[in-house]
Motif scaffolding. Structure first.
Motif, short mmCIF file in Angstrom:
data_model
loop_
_atom_site.label_atom_id
_atom_site.label_comp_id
_atom_site.label_asym_id
_atom_site.label_seq_id
_atom_site.Cartn_x
_atom_site.Cartn_y
_atom_site.Cartn_z
N THR A 119 4.50 -3.49 10.71
CA THR A 119 4.20 -2.16 11.26
C THR A 119 3.59 -1.25 10.20
N ARG A 120 4.01 -1.41 8.96
CA ARG A 120 3.45 -0.60 7.87
C ARG A 120 1.96 -0.89 7.70
N LEU A 167 -4.39 2.26 10.85
CA LEU A 167 -4.71 3.37 11.76
C LEU A 167 -5.10 4.63 11.00
N SER A 168 -4.39 4.87 9.90
CA SER A 168 -4.72 6.04 9.07
C SER A 168 -6.12 5.90 8.49
N ARG A 176 -0.02 -1.98 9.96
CA ARG A 176 -0.70 -1.46 11.15
C ARG A 176 -0.88 0.06 11.05
N ASP A 177 0.17 0.75 10.60
CA ASP A 177 0.08 2.21 10.46
C ASP A 177 -0.94 2.60 9.39
N ASP A 178 -0.95 1.84 8.29
CA ASP A 178 -1.93 2.12 7.23
C ASP A 178 -3.35 1.94 7.74
#
Length: 315
Positions: free
Chosen positions: A198-199, A205-206, A201-203
């Protein structure tokens, strides 16, 4: 073989000779006088009655024993069949959806890229549910909620099912995010994997957001920098997934991650995961699929150079 009648006679004679009141010597002495002779006649008559008893009742006893044996075997077979049928449903799912009054739950699996319902549970007043299903191998399933009134996107819980007991507790307002799944080791490992994944994936997206802003202001330097960061993030994600699969090669989650998360990684990494699987995992649903997929990729890569060097036919 000794005739059955002779055997019955011997049994009667043994019964007669076991009589504690009269021995063979007593009979001989009593036979010498008239009273003894009369007494011997009475004993002989009793022996005759004993023989008739055995000859009459023994066959009936054998028939009764035969019928009893047949009935016992029949019950044993029925019990065996019942046990096999119960063993077929080897996944016991329980759970509770807090706040749900009415609706329908569907247990789904992916068949040829489509979700197919394998069972359904009607909820009417009681939010608790329970179901037994047959599971050939550990497999990722879906618990879909048909609320009946709204088309919410928050309606499909992904869970790694395996033979045994699995419990799924959640609530109506946060059906997916609020789900707590227990009873599956593969599910525990998958959740552990997702915490790190998830990390990444979040990175990403940012970085997508930052790249969009850079494109809007036409900042090429910023765009190139973000592209490099994205490539690095993807590599770290793929390496993490590869190492996680290899470290958990004795669980079915390993080939699943290889197929679902990093199917387009370099072949050598997929080949390493495939070869590291334990024999048990290799024979599982996802183990077989990974082996087949790796073989197909190898074949495609071997044929690709030959196709590139083959001259086009003249028209």
């Amino acid at each position: 073989m000794i005739p059955i009648t002779l055997i019955r006679m011997k049994m009667a004679l043994r019964l007669f000779c076991r009589c504690k009141t009269f021995s063979c010597t007593t009979l001989k002495s009593q036979f010498r006088n008239k009273l003894g002779f009369i007494f011997f006649i009475k004993i002989k008559h009793q022996l005759y009655l004993h023989l008739n008893y055995f000859l009459y009742f023994a066959p009936k006893s054998q028939k009764l024993m035969k019928k009893t044996l047949i009935a016992f075997v029949t019950l044993a077979v029925l019990a065996s069949c019942s046990k096999k049928e119960s063993a077929a449903d080897n996944l016991h799912i329980t759970g509770n959806i807090k706040g749900l009054k009415t609706g329908t739950l569907y247990i789904q699996r992916i068949v040829d890229t489509s979700l197919v319902a394998i069972d359904s549970i009607k909820i009417d007043g009681n939010s608790a549910f329970e179901r037994d299903i047959k599971l050939e191998s550990p497999e990722m399933l879906y618990l879909y909620l048909d609320r009946g009134v709204t088309n919410s996107l928050d309606n499909n819980i992904l869970f790694f099912a395996e033979p045994g007991n699995i419990n799924i507790d959640t609530n109506l307002d946060n059906f997916i995010a609020g789900a707590k799944i227990t009873g599956s080791k593969n599910q525990e490992l998958y959740e552990e994997y997702q915490k790190i994944n998830t990390r990444f994936r979040d990175d990403n997206l940012s970085m997508v957001e930052a790249k969009f802003k850079a494109l809007k202001r036409q900042d090429q330097k910023a765009i190139d920098s973000i592209d490099a960061k994205q490539q690095s993030n993807i590599k770290r994600k793929y390496l993490y997934a590869t190492n996680f699969a290899i470290n958990n090669k004795d669980h079915e989650v390993a080939p699943y991650i290889a197929l679902a998360e990093i199917y387009d990684i370099n072949l050598k990494f997929l080949d390493t995961i495939q070869k590291s699987m334990t024999p048990k995992v290799a024979q599982s649903l996802y183990g077989k699929k990974l082996t087949k997929y790796v073989a197909e990729v190898k074949k495609a890569e071997q044929n690709a150079p030959a196709a590139a060097t083959t001259p086009a036919p003249a028209e």
